[in-house]
Every structure is written in structure tokens, then in C-alpha cells.
Design a protein around this motif. Sequence first.
Motif, PDB file in Angstrom:
ATOM      1  N   MET A 144      -4.267   5.523   9.135  1.00 40.10           N
ATOM      2  CA  MET A 144      -3.921   6.592   8.186  1.00 40.10           C
ATOM      3  C   MET A 144      -3.785   7.935   8.889  1.00 40.10           C
ATOM      4  SD  MET A 144      -6.890   5.730   5.399  1.00 40.10           S
ATOM      5  CE  MET A 144      -8.078   5.537   6.737  1.00 40.10           C
ATOM      6  N   TYR A 194      -8.597   2.279  -0.228  1.00 43.29           N
ATOM      7  CA  TYR A 194      -9.502   3.152   0.524  1.00 43.29           C
ATOM      8  C   TYR A 194      -9.447   4.542  -0.083  1.00 43.29           C
ATOM      9  CZ  TYR A 194     -11.355   6.086   4.274  1.00 43.29           C
ATOM     10  OH  TYR A 194     -12.080   7.001   4.990  1.00 43.29           O
ATOM     11  N   PRO A 201       0.471   5.261   5.767  1.00 43.10           N
ATOM     12  CA  PRO A 201      -0.575   4.258   5.995  1.00 43.10           C
ATOM     13  C   PRO A 201       0.021   2.977   6.553  1.00 43.10           C
ATOM     14  CG  PRO A 201       0.018   4.294   3.683  1.00 43.10           C
ATOM     15  CD  PRO A 201       0.789   5.412   4.331  1.00 43.10           C
ATOM     16  N   ASP A 202      -0.751   2.285   7.351  1.00 37.19           N
ATOM     17  CA  ASP A 202      -0.354   0.993   7.906  1.00 37.19           C
ATOM     18  C   ASP A 202      -1.525   0.045   7.708  1.00 37.19           C
ATOM     19  OD1 ASP A 202       1.155  -0.910   9.149  1.00 37.19           O
ATOM     20  OD2 ASP A 202       1.142   0.015  11.135  1.00 37.19           O
ATOM     21  N   PHE A 203      -1.237  -1.197   7.339  1.00 35.65           N
ATOM     22  CA  PHE A 203      -2.291  -2.173   7.073  1.00 35.65           C
ATOM     23  C   PHE A 203      -1.792  -3.521   7.557  1.00 35.65           C
ATOM     24  CE2 PHE A 203      -4.948  -4.642   3.872  1.00 35.65           C
ATOM     25  CZ  PHE A 203      -6.160  -4.338   4.475  1.00 35.65           C
ATOM     26  N   VAL A 218      -5.626   5.464  -0.139  1.00 33.00           N
ATOM     27  CA  VAL A 218      -4.593   4.445   0.023  1.00 33.00           C
ATOM     28  C   VAL A 218      -4.624   3.581  -1.228  1.00 33.00           C
ATOM     29  CG1 VAL A 218      -3.778   2.497   1.393  1.00 33.00           C
ATOM     30  CG2 VAL A 218      -4.832   4.465   2.521  1.00 33.00           C
ATOM     31  N   ILE A 270       0.845  -1.184   0.000  1.00 33.52           N
ATOM     32  CA  ILE A 270       0.000   0.000   0.000  1.00 33.52           C
ATOM     33  C   ILE A 270       0.888   1.244   0.000  1.00 33.52           C
ATOM     34  CG2 ILE A 270      -2.018  -1.053   1.088  1.00 33.52           C
ATOM     35  CD1 ILE A 270      -1.076   0.333   3.740  1.00 33.52           C
ATOM     36  N   PHE A 300     -10.750  -4.309   0.662  1.00 31.55           N
ATOM     37  CA  PHE A 300     -10.894  -4.073   2.094  1.00 31.55           C
ATOM     38  C   PHE A 300     -12.297  -3.545   2.352  1.00 31.55           C
ATOM     39  CE2 PHE A 300     -10.357  -0.940   5.688  1.00 31.55           C
ATOM     40  CZ  PHE A 300     -10.295  -1.897   6.689  1.00 31.55           C
ATOM     41  N   LEU A 319      -6.632  -0.804   9.081  1.00 32.44           N
ATOM     42  CA  LEU A 319      -6.020   0.232   8.248  1.00 32.44           C
ATOM     43  C   LEU A 319      -5.858   1.487   9.095  1.00 32.44           C
ATOM     44  CD1 LEU A 319      -5.090   1.355   5.471  1.00 32.44           C
ATOM     45  CD2 LEU A 319      -7.498   1.955   5.029  1.00 32.44           C
ATOM     46  N   TRP A 340      -8.612  -7.184   9.840  1.00 39.48           N
ATOM     47  CA  TRP A 340      -7.609  -6.350   9.200  1.00 39.48           C
ATOM     48  C   TRP A 340      -7.813  -4.906   9.653  1.00 39.48           C
ATOM     49  CZ3 TRP A 340      -3.473  -7.392   5.953  1.00 39.48           C
ATOM     50  CH2 TRP A 340      -3.324  -8.739   5.589  1.00 39.48           C
TER      51      TRP A 340
END
Length: 563
Positions: free
Chosen positions: A333, A303, A320-322, A285, A274, A361, A331, A329
Motif C-alpha cells: 500500500m 485492511y 494497493p496490491d494483494f 483497503v 481490492i 486477511f 498486501l 499473502w
Amino acid sequence: MRRQKKQLELGTRIEFWARSIDEKADEFPFRILDQGKQVLWAVKRFSEFPEFYSYHHREACEVELEWNEGVTDFTWAYAYNPRSVSKTGITVLEFGEHLVERTGPEIDAWCASDPQRPRLHFSPVKHWMNDPNGLCKIGDVWHLFYQFHPAGTDWGPMHWGHATSRNLCEWLHMPVFLHPEQNLARLGATGGAFSGSAFRGRDGKVKFYYTERLPAYDLFAGYREIQKIAEPGRDLIEPERITTVLEVRPEGVEHDFRDPKVWWDGAARAYRMILGASIDGDPAVLLYGSGDGLEWQYLGPLYRAPARFRAEGARAVECPDFFRLEDKWVLVMGFVGHIEPTTGRHNLLYALIGEFAGDRFVPDAPELQLLDFGTDYYAMQSFEAEGRQIAFAWLFNWEYRKPEGSAYSGEMSLPRVLSLNEDKSKICMLPAIEVDERYVAIPVAPDRSGDYALPSAPIEIRLSGPLQGSKLVATEGGELAFEVSVAGDILSIRLAQDDGSIRYVAELGGGKDLRLFHDRGIVEIFADGGAVCGTRRGYANIEPDRLEISSSASAQVFEKLAK
């Protein structure tokens, strides 16, 4: 000229950033000589711009260092031996009237002598630091990389600083890991090695995906950002190879195109990545796929933020982190430029919980969770290690700056462990157990409300029971340091610097527990099992000497001291 002899081991490296502060300076303001006064290495002339220099010593012997601090500004300098640096860290060098050297505990003691530097939170020895990068654990060593500017205490051309730890709390300072691909100061530009993350491949090797911002002459438009892989050498001291893997942006994506997070998708049997960006002005994202981790194809948006965020000033998603958390899951931001209209807050961090399948997602609910109701917990990066999802964030707010004269700017949060609440509708964050293992809690107040004297040390306050109506007021010399209160199910915090134009609040509901850490101006709050968190960084009245607690909950106050 200043001169000092120094014994150097075979393989020792001396690395530094320096610039000329006298245009009329004589030639060779810095030299390294052998015992026969022969020049081993020298700089004929420094430029007006900070530049990086590196000397590699090829024979164990005594040398003489020769420098002129009156014509040269050595902004950041250190020495190390690649064979031992993983155990000792770097030796910081200061080229003044005399050569001052500090290693390991000497660096820690020098940092601790700064009355304004927090004690529980990581900070660089000197100069500017921002986002955590490349977080990982290899063997029994934790690695923290971070955005670093080695030429000053303000944001500038980005490098990756590096530190290691065996307990997430005590850190060894390591050589700078990543550099900009060009000397941006000489170009009159900004940019460099921007944020990225660690990825452990199926072969067990760790690589770092990161963004390089190419030379930029406007901070808000027109720049180019590309994605690279850095493959580290032994002990993660420096990259052995750097490869550009993605340069082309999708249609509708302008200059913001950065901060990669990569994982292996078992269902797709392929790599996924991502990136933070915007699509036609909406923060977004982006999702990419790859069969080999080198060639990447755009799969579409993971997203896209509702239109209100663009209307409220948001320019793009960054950092961003996922990741998978339990069976969900998550996400995470940050929205660059966003200002929340009801409170005036900016620099906020948001999250969604949902399902990820078939490269789609689907959030369980459309509402974004505010991860931290303060505005000084930003650019959070998390990573999985030993069955825990651990996170650090940058403690900073562009609204307020450190007082002039500080040797550094920027701190990291306490390490936090992420989990889901009972019905899996909220992300919870609590300090990692290592914080309590490393910093013993010594009681300084009885288990009740009241007015107490505080030690000149970090403190932790714990409330257990009904929080409604609670108020914590810390003062220094009678002046406010911080105030935390719960009224009408709203948890709020106020610092000495606040003028009321911004409200730092969160809905607490029926929460019955609260932990507060205060560390020389840093306040980190964890309430309702970590479902409500708030982080602030203040620079006034950072050593409170009195604390008044008014609460029907059980109250405990502890001094936090290193074991």
C-alpha cells in the motif's frame, strides 16, 4: 503552410493531440490530400484546448500532409498500422518546418541523445508519465501500461500509455491505449483513466480493471471515481469494449475509491477485488466479491490503517496490491499525504505478510514493512509470470521536479523480482535476471577500496562482506552526486539536492551484501539479499566522474552497457 508527401499503407492510422496557438488562424490548419489534391481528411479549426484526433487511411496510396506549425501546437503525434505495430511500434511524428518521422531504433537513438535521460530505466518518448498499470505477459511479450499525459510534461488528464518488450529491458512504444471518457481540458477539469491492473480470466483472456476519475475541479475533495473494465482488441492496441462495473461507494468512503486489483479466489469460487480508499478518514483497503466479474458486492475492509496514519497526514490508500507469494499473502500500500514524523519522508510504500482465508486477511505481525527506504519508489504494481512475482514502480517524488526544458517527466524502476526471506518475515526485492542478461557488467575498478574515475555510463557497485563503516561517495567535478553509508547498523543515502531536513535511512542489521545501480541521477540500492531496498531520483550532478569507496567489504565497480 508546410507540405510533405507520404506513402501510406492501407489501414494506417495517424493519431495526434493538438491545440490552436493563434485565435486568428485561417480555417483548415491541417489537411490530408490525395494525389489529385482532393481533401481526404481535415481539421477546420483547432480549439485552445489540447484535443485528440484520429485519421484512418482506407487505401494504399501517396498522400500530401499539409499543416501550419505557426498556428498549431501538435503536442503528441504518431502513425501506425494495426497489422504491423506489434512488431515495429509506432512512428513518432513531429510537425515542424519539416515532417520528422522516427520509428523503433530511431526513437531509441533520439532518446539516448538526451544527456539527462537514464539509459537502464524506461521513460516515455515525451511528456508526463506516472504509475505503472496493467502489467502482464502474453505469449513471449511483456506489456507495460502507464499513466500518461500526452499534452505536456506536467500531470494532467490521464491516459494509458503502452510499451512492449521481449526482455523487460528494451521497449517498443505503442499507441495510447486508454483515453478519458470526456475531453477534460475543454471542461477545465482533471481526471481521466486512472490506475488499474491486468486480469487473466479462466477463459485465458486478459482484461484491464481500472478507475475512471470523472471530471474533477478540486484535487483533494469532492471528486467521483468509478471502476471500469477495458477488454482489449487484437495485439492490445485499443479496447474493443469498456464497461462500467462499480459506481457506488460504501458508507464512510468519500472521494478516494480507486486502483482495482482483481483475482480469482479458488476457495470461494468467485472473483475478488481490492480498492484503495479511506473509511471515516482512516486509510483502508476495501474487499469486493463477484460471481461474474461484472456485478460487485462490498465484503468489507481488508485492511484499515491505525489511527496514527490519519494523524500523520494520510488521506487514503492508493495503488494497493494483494497477491500470493510462496505460501503467504502480501498486501502492499501507499498512503496518500502521509509524512513519517521521525524522518520527514513521504511517498513511502508499506507491506504486510499474512494469511488470507474466508475473505479475511490476518497479518503475521502488525508492524508494517517499509518496502523502500527512499521516497522515489512508489505506486508499485506486481504481477505473476513464469513462476515469478515481478514488479515495477514509478520513480518520482513530488518534492523535486525535473529541470525545465526536458522533453519528458517520469521513469520506471528496474524490474524487480519479489520473494520472502528465510523466516518469511520480510519481502525481498532484487533486480530481475534480465537486467544482467541485457546489460553486461564491465569491471572499471579493482576488488578493493579506493578512489576511481567513472565512465560516462550507468554503473553498478557491489559490496560483499561486513558493511559496517562502509561509505560510497560519488562526485561530479568535485561536487556531491550521491553518498551511501552504513553506520551503527543504519544504511543511509544522501543526494546533492538534500538539505538535511529529510533523512533517508533504514535498519540494516547484519547484512553482508549490497548492490547499487546509478543511472543518470537514479540510485537503486539492494542490500541484505534485497530485504533492504532504497531508491532515490536526483537531478543535480547526475554524471559523476569520481567514486571513493571506503569499506572492509570486498568492493567491485562495473560499467553497465547494453549487449
